[in-house]
Design an enzyme around this catalytic site. Structure first.
Site, PDB file in Angstrom:
ATOM      1  N   LYS A 108     -20.864  -5.914  17.402  1.00  0.00           N
ATOM      2  CA  LYS A 108     -19.426  -5.769  17.670  1.00  0.00           C
ATOM      3  C   LYS A 108     -18.709  -7.104  17.576  1.00  0.00           C
ATOM      4  O   LYS A 108     -17.568  -7.160  17.114  1.00  0.00           O
ATOM      5  CB  LYS A 108     -19.196  -5.153  19.050  1.00  0.00           C
ATOM      6  CG  LYS A 108     -19.547  -3.683  19.096  1.00  0.00           C
ATOM      7  CD  LYS A 108     -18.998  -3.022  20.359  1.00  0.00           C
ATOM      8  CE  LYS A 108     -19.367  -1.542  20.397  1.00  0.00           C
ATOM      9  NZ  LYS A 108     -19.009  -0.923  21.675  1.00  0.00           N
ATOM     10  N   LYS A 191     -24.058   7.942  11.555  1.00  0.00           N
ATOM     11  CA  LYS A 191     -23.983   8.814  12.720  1.00  0.00           C
ATOM     12  C   LYS A 191     -22.612   9.468  12.783  1.00  0.00           C
ATOM     13  O   LYS A 191     -21.628   8.863  12.378  1.00  0.00           O
ATOM     14  CB  LYS A 191     -24.158   7.963  13.990  1.00  0.00           C
ATOM     15  CG  LYS A 191     -25.442   8.234  14.725  1.00  0.00           C
ATOM     16  CD  LYS A 191     -25.693   7.289  15.881  1.00  0.00           C
ATOM     17  CE  LYS A 191     -24.635   7.270  16.959  1.00  0.00           C
ATOM     18  NZ  LYS A 191     -25.080   6.517  18.157  1.00  0.00           N
ATOM     19  N   LYS A 194     -16.251   8.948  15.804  1.00  0.00           N
ATOM     20  CA  LYS A 194     -14.804   9.202  15.798  1.00  0.00           C
ATOM     21  C   LYS A 194     -14.091   8.497  14.641  1.00  0.00           C
ATOM     22  O   LYS A 194     -12.988   8.858  14.286  1.00  0.00           O
ATOM     23  CB  LYS A 194     -14.202   8.758  17.130  1.00  0.00           C
ATOM     24  CG  LYS A 194     -14.458   7.279  17.371  1.00  0.00           C
ATOM     25  CD  LYS A 194     -14.109   6.822  18.748  1.00  0.00           C
ATOM     26  CE  LYS A 194     -14.693   5.429  18.898  1.00  0.00           C
ATOM     27  NZ  LYS A 194     -14.369   4.712  20.059  1.00  0.00           N
TER      28      LYS A 194
END
Ligand code: TRP
Length: 324
Positions: A108, A191, A194
């Site tokens: 991240k 995966k 969203k």
């Protein structure tokens, strides 16, 4: 047992099949606490009004999915401030080196640049450790991506116990089965998440939307229906979803199909039926936000009763002077 979910983004089929459905089953066999981790969400930018709304929505979806507040404890992380206080004691237990090794931080922070990453993004696994240790949880159901955070939690618990005497239960991760991995309908190498609206079936999607998303699902070259995630990731995903939604085995399901079209249609129909009760129950809960708020308040009371006891023990063991 304790697990947590971030109230960012919408709960999707991957969350439901991979985690939430298991939580609903587990609540009957374990003393289970489930936490909507709003403080964890603050490690990335959030719009305040959206965060507030999503926290309530996330809790409502969990209730709609079948978490029963009379059976388990469902609460919002920030309603139990003991988590953040224990987190400080654990920050003074963890080392820079072990936090730097957390792959999720590396991933991240690389995206946005480490210099501008929030310090909370770096210390996030310690807050997660506090979430777990403050309830004496011995079992933490999470996805494979969270294994490293649970390992860190174990290390911190052991180190703290060694330094200050027996304080925390050392938890075990309970990693979901590999077969429960649901991938993106548009990009079967990723995966379900969203960030891909067309490839992700949301728990609250209406039937026509679900149907459309399955119709447009990416399949593979060739026309054979066979479970083989390596060479046929799209078709294998459809088989996985249909198998999970109907409680059957993937190979067993695969035998019934020779074409992609009917497989897509049946997967869509099975998912629509699977999610129907959730959607209906959600509509009732959404019509009564004060009712959900009251459930969460009761959950926070139950959680806090445990958390305050553990925190008092930890405070005493490290040598903080009791307030007279
Ligand atoms: N970090 C977890 C995730 O992103 C969420 C989480 C926070 C959690 N605290 C937890 C999971 C405690 C299990 C136990 O998915």
């Amino acid at each position: 047992m304790l697990s947590g979910i971030q109230p960012t983004g919408d709960i999707h089929l991957g969350n439901y099949l991979g985690a939430i459905r298991q939580w609903v089953a587990d609540q009957h066999d374990h003393d289970a606490l489930y936490c909507v981790v709003d403080l964890h969400a603050l490690t990335l930018p959030q719009d305040p009004a959206v965060l507030r709304a999503k926290t309530l929505e996330c809790a409502s979806v969990l209730l709609a999915a079948g978490l029963d507040p009379d059976v388990c404890t469902l609460f919002v992380q920030s309603h139990v401030p003991e988590h953040t206080e224990l987190s400080w004691l654990l920050e003074c237990t963890a080392s820079m080196g072990e936090l730097r090794r957390m792959t999720q931080f590396k991933d991240k922070a690389v995206k946005g640049g480490e210099e501008s990453a929030r310090v909370g993004l770096f210390t996030y696994p310690i807050l997660q450790a506090a979430d777990i240790l403050i309830y004496d949880a011995d079992r933490v159901p999470v996805g494979e991506d969270q294994r490293q955070h649970v390992e860190l939690t174990r290390d911190l618990a052991q180190r703290f116990n060694q330094r200050y005497g027996e304080t925390f239960v050392v938890p075990e991760p309970a990693i979901g089965k590999v077969g429960a991995k649901v991938v993106d309908l548009q990009n079967p190498t990723a995966k379900m998440s969203k960030s891909s609206p067309q490839g992700t079936v949301l728990a609250l999607d209406p039937p026509d939307v679900i149907e459309r998303k399955f119709k447009r699902a990416v399949t593979d070259t060739g026309n054979e229906v066979r479970f083989d995630p390596e060479t046929k990731p799209g078709v294998s995903n459809l088989l996985t979803i249909l198998a999970l939604a109907t409680g059957r085995g993937v190979d067993d399901v695969a035998e019934e199909y020779s074409q992609y079209g009917p497989l897509k249609a049946d997967a869509a129909a099975a998912v629509i039926e699977l999610l129907r009760p959730l959607r209906e129950r959600y509509a009732e809960l959404a019509a009564d936000p004060a009712g959900t708020a009251a459930i969460l308040s009761r959950g926070a009371d139950k959680a806090q009763a445990i958390a305050s006891t553990t925190l008092a023990r930890a405070r005493a063991h490290v040598g903080l002077l009791p307030r007279g």
